[in-house]
Design an enzyme around this catalytic site. Sequence first.
Site, PDB file in Angstrom:
ATOM      1  N   CYS A 115       1.632  10.183 -20.659  1.00  0.00           N
ATOM      2  CA  CYS A 115       0.508   9.255 -20.111  1.00  0.00           C
ATOM      3  C   CYS A 115       0.834   7.896 -19.140  1.00  0.00           C
ATOM      4  O   CYS A 115       0.355   7.637 -18.896  1.00  0.00           O
ATOM      5  CB  CYS A 115      -0.887   9.381 -20.375  1.00  0.00           C
ATOM      6  SG  CYS A 115      -1.550  10.955 -20.843  1.00  0.00           S
ATOM      7  N   HIS A 262      -4.291   4.899 -15.783  1.00  0.00           N
ATOM      8  CA  HIS A 262      -3.726   5.946 -15.858  1.00  0.00           C
ATOM      9  C   HIS A 262      -5.622   6.964 -15.575  1.00  0.00           C
ATOM     10  O   HIS A 262      -6.045   7.247 -16.266  1.00  0.00           O
ATOM     11  CB  HIS A 262      -3.238   5.804 -17.003  1.00  0.00           C
ATOM     12  CG  HIS A 262      -3.387   7.410 -17.505  1.00  0.00           C
ATOM     13  ND1 HIS A 262      -2.693   9.014 -17.060  1.00  0.00           N
ATOM     14  CD2 HIS A 262      -3.623   8.045 -18.986  1.00  0.00           C
ATOM     15  CE1 HIS A 262      -3.215   9.880 -17.172  1.00  0.00           C
ATOM     16  NE2 HIS A 262      -4.190   9.160 -18.441  1.00  0.00           N
ATOM     17  N   ASN A 292      -6.114  15.079 -15.395  1.00  0.00           N
ATOM     18  CA  ASN A 292      -5.097  14.437 -15.759  1.00  0.00           C
ATOM     19  C   ASN A 292      -3.869  14.210 -15.670  1.00  0.00           C
ATOM     20  O   ASN A 292      -3.853  16.086 -15.952  1.00  0.00           O
ATOM     21  CB  ASN A 292      -5.674  13.801 -16.984  1.00  0.00           C
ATOM     22  CG  ASN A 292      -4.210  13.411 -17.770  1.00  0.00           C
ATOM     23  OD1 ASN A 292      -3.372  12.702 -17.071  1.00  0.00           O
ATOM     24  ND2 ASN A 292      -4.991  12.456 -19.318  1.00  0.00           N
TER      25      ASN A 292
HETATM   26  O1  UT7 Z   1      -4.183  11.148 -20.984  1.00  0.00           O
HETATM   27  C1  UT7 Z   1      -3.927  10.952 -22.518  1.00  0.00           C
HETATM   28  C2  UT7 Z   1      -4.906   9.892 -22.807  1.00  0.00           C
HETATM   29  N1  UT7 Z   1      -6.411  11.061 -23.218  1.00  0.00           N
HETATM   30  C3  UT7 Z   1      -7.390  10.685 -23.391  1.00  0.00           C
HETATM   31  O2  UT7 Z   1      -7.511   9.097 -22.996  1.00  0.00           O
HETATM   32  C4  UT7 Z   1      -8.542  11.753 -23.610  1.00  0.00           C
HETATM   33  C5  UT7 Z   1      -9.257  10.909 -24.672  1.00  0.00           C
HETATM   34  N2  UT7 Z   1     -10.687  12.012 -24.956  1.00  0.00           N
HETATM   35  C6  UT7 Z   1     -11.012  12.335 -23.872  1.00  0.00           C
HETATM   36  O3  UT7 Z   1     -11.644  12.281 -22.448  1.00  0.00           O
HETATM   37  C7  UT7 Z   1     -12.526  12.939 -24.930  1.00  0.00           C
HETATM   38  O4  UT7 Z   1     -12.391  13.389 -26.007  1.00  0.00           O
HETATM   39  C8  UT7 Z   1     -12.641  14.498 -24.230  1.00  0.00           C
HETATM   40  C9  UT7 Z   1     -13.322  14.658 -23.178  1.00  0.00           C
HETATM   41  C10 UT7 Z   1     -11.336  15.314 -24.364  1.00  0.00           C
HETATM   42  C11 UT7 Z   1     -13.194  14.986 -25.160  1.00  0.00           C
HETATM   43  O5  UT7 Z   1     -14.984  14.990 -25.126  1.00  0.00           O
HETATM   44  P1  UT7 Z   1     -15.976  14.200 -26.680  1.00  0.00           P
HETATM   45  O6  UT7 Z   1     -17.575  13.038 -25.248  1.00  0.00           O
HETATM   46  O7  UT7 Z   1     -14.993  13.639 -27.319  1.00  0.00           O
HETATM   47  O8  UT7 Z   1     -16.248  15.453 -27.067  1.00  0.00           O
HETATM   48  P2  UT7 Z   1     -15.491  16.526 -27.908  1.00  0.00           P
HETATM   49  O9  UT7 Z   1     -14.412  16.552 -27.916  1.00  0.00           O
HETATM   50  O10 UT7 Z   1     -16.786  15.093 -28.739  1.00  0.00           O
HETATM   51  O11 UT7 Z   1     -16.269  18.152 -28.142  1.00  0.00           O
HETATM   52  C12 UT7 Z   1     -17.929  18.226 -27.485  1.00  0.00           C
HETATM   53  C13 UT7 Z   1     -18.636  18.855 -28.417  1.00  0.00           C
HETATM   54  C14 UT7 Z   1     -18.402  20.062 -29.360  1.00  0.00           C
HETATM   55  O12 UT7 Z   1     -19.471  20.870 -29.625  1.00  0.00           O
HETATM   56  P3  UT7 Z   1     -19.733  20.559 -30.646  1.00  0.00           P
HETATM   57  O13 UT7 Z   1     -19.003  21.055 -32.047  1.00  0.00           O
HETATM   58  O14 UT7 Z   1     -20.858  19.233 -30.578  1.00  0.00           O
HETATM   59  O15 UT7 Z   1     -21.007  21.375 -30.619  1.00  0.00           O
HETATM   60  C15 UT7 Z   1     -17.292  20.881 -28.380  1.00  0.00           C
HETATM   61  O16 UT7 Z   1     -17.285  22.158 -28.419  1.00  0.00           O
HETATM   62  O17 UT7 Z   1     -18.351  19.420 -26.598  1.00  0.00           O
HETATM   63  C16 UT7 Z   1     -17.506  20.910 -27.066  1.00  0.00           C
HETATM   64  N3  UT7 Z   1     -16.727  20.957 -25.732  1.00  0.00           N
HETATM   65  C17 UT7 Z   1     -16.967  21.572 -24.641  1.00  0.00           C
HETATM   66  N4  UT7 Z   1     -18.135  22.261 -24.233  1.00  0.00           N
HETATM   67  C18 UT7 Z   1     -17.892  22.753 -23.007  1.00  0.00           C
HETATM   68  C19 UT7 Z   1     -15.562  20.864 -25.907  1.00  0.00           C
HETATM   69  N5  UT7 Z   1     -15.060  21.009 -24.770  1.00  0.00           N
HETATM   70  C20 UT7 Z   1     -15.618  21.545 -24.227  1.00  0.00           C
HETATM   71  C21 UT7 Z   1     -15.557  21.820 -22.711  1.00  0.00           C
HETATM   72  N6  UT7 Z   1     -17.074  22.627 -22.459  1.00  0.00           N
HETATM   73  N7  UT7 Z   1     -14.919  22.322 -21.991  1.00  0.00           N
END
Ligand code: UT7
Length: 335
Positions: A115, A262, A292
């Site tokens: 990134c 980014h 991204n």
């Molecule tokens: O570019 C390089 C740098 N990258 C970044 O900076 C990315 C940083 N991270 C993020 O942007 C976020 O952590 C994400 C967008 C990747 C994920 O968002 P989050 O709010 O951290 O969600 P999570 O991974 O904690 O997941 C929450 C819930 C989970 O379900 P439970 O365990 O709470 O029942 C996941 O299984 O959301 C679920 N989930 C989804 N649901 C529907 C994860 N992905 C999806 C999805 N659609 N695509």
Amino acid sequence: MYNSSITGLGYYVPDNIITNNDLTQWMDTNDEWIQERTGIKERRWIDPKTDDTTSSMGAKAAKIAIERAGLTKDDIDFIIFATLSPDMYFPGGGVRVQDMLGMPTIGALDIRNQCSGFIYALSVADQFIKTGMYKNILVIGSENHSGGLDRSTRGRGVTVIFGDGAGAAVLSRSEEEGKGILSSHLHAEGKHANELALAGPSTGRWIPEIMEANDPEDISYFPYMNGQFVFKHAVVRFSEAIVEGLKANNLEKEDIDMLIPHQANLRIAQFIQKKFGLADDKVYNNIQKYGNTTAASVIIALTEAWEEGKINRGDLVVLAAFGSGFTWGSVVLRW
Ligand code: UT7
């Protein structure tokens, strides 16, 4: 010492638009979750029926940038190509762009900084120009993520975020004082290398080994991201990189005319915007349209912002990125 300034910008994204709803054909996800957590509405994914590749998209963006710089391919002295998704394991994309554009036997360097790849690439180009070694350098960021993502529900936490595309800049020697790249700042923290990574195939886990294990649970060939961990580090490091860039030039946050972060997550960009007290027209985001695009994200956003007339002569522009490695950094420019 010379100065270096951006004289040409260009970008290319595949025509194929994948909306959040389109993703539901492969995985259990929904538009609401994706928009709320990331800001993304749609992304471009290469249509396999086209000839788009990481290198060819980079070449298309490069062609536009060279033309806008008022140069020809023969005026370019060096190529720097940033990507995490090269067409092949080796060689990298730089040599392919050189061939595709019919360029002479100039050097071509590939940058592996995910990134923050474009920030690193621009910084390297700046050093070559400042020392007088080269006059015009083609700097490219390009990614083909869609070819290597897990489209099942298992991969949804990563797959919905990433898009394909390319951007390019021509960095040229300039005689104007105080214009162009004022400073660049690069950082890394390798102890978090595994938090956002694609482990195999690699020399640590080579293809015969993976085939022999024949383990259906082995998904080491898909990217892995510890999302929340990455998020927490991103907001801190983004801020640090911007502050460092401002301090190095005796500038204040009020001096920023345009911040190009980014495009990792709209929530990260909004957090930074709030932290620095920047008005909406001083931060450019296009993650809504492209997701991204890793090494391509900063340069696509910079090009679009410039095309839309949002960056004008004399403006202070700050580019900042954070990602896998972890690596992060910033570039401060006077347009
Ligand atoms: O570019 C390089 C740098 N990258 C970044 O900076 C990315 C940083 N991270 C993020 O942007 C976020 O952590 C994400 C967008 C990747 C994920 O968002 P989050 O709010 O951290 O969600 P999570 O991974 O904690 O997941 C929450 C819930 C989970 O379900 P439970 O365990 O709470 O029942 C996941 O299984 O959301 C679920 N989930 C989804 N649901 C529907 C994860 N992905 C999806 C999805 N659609 N695509």
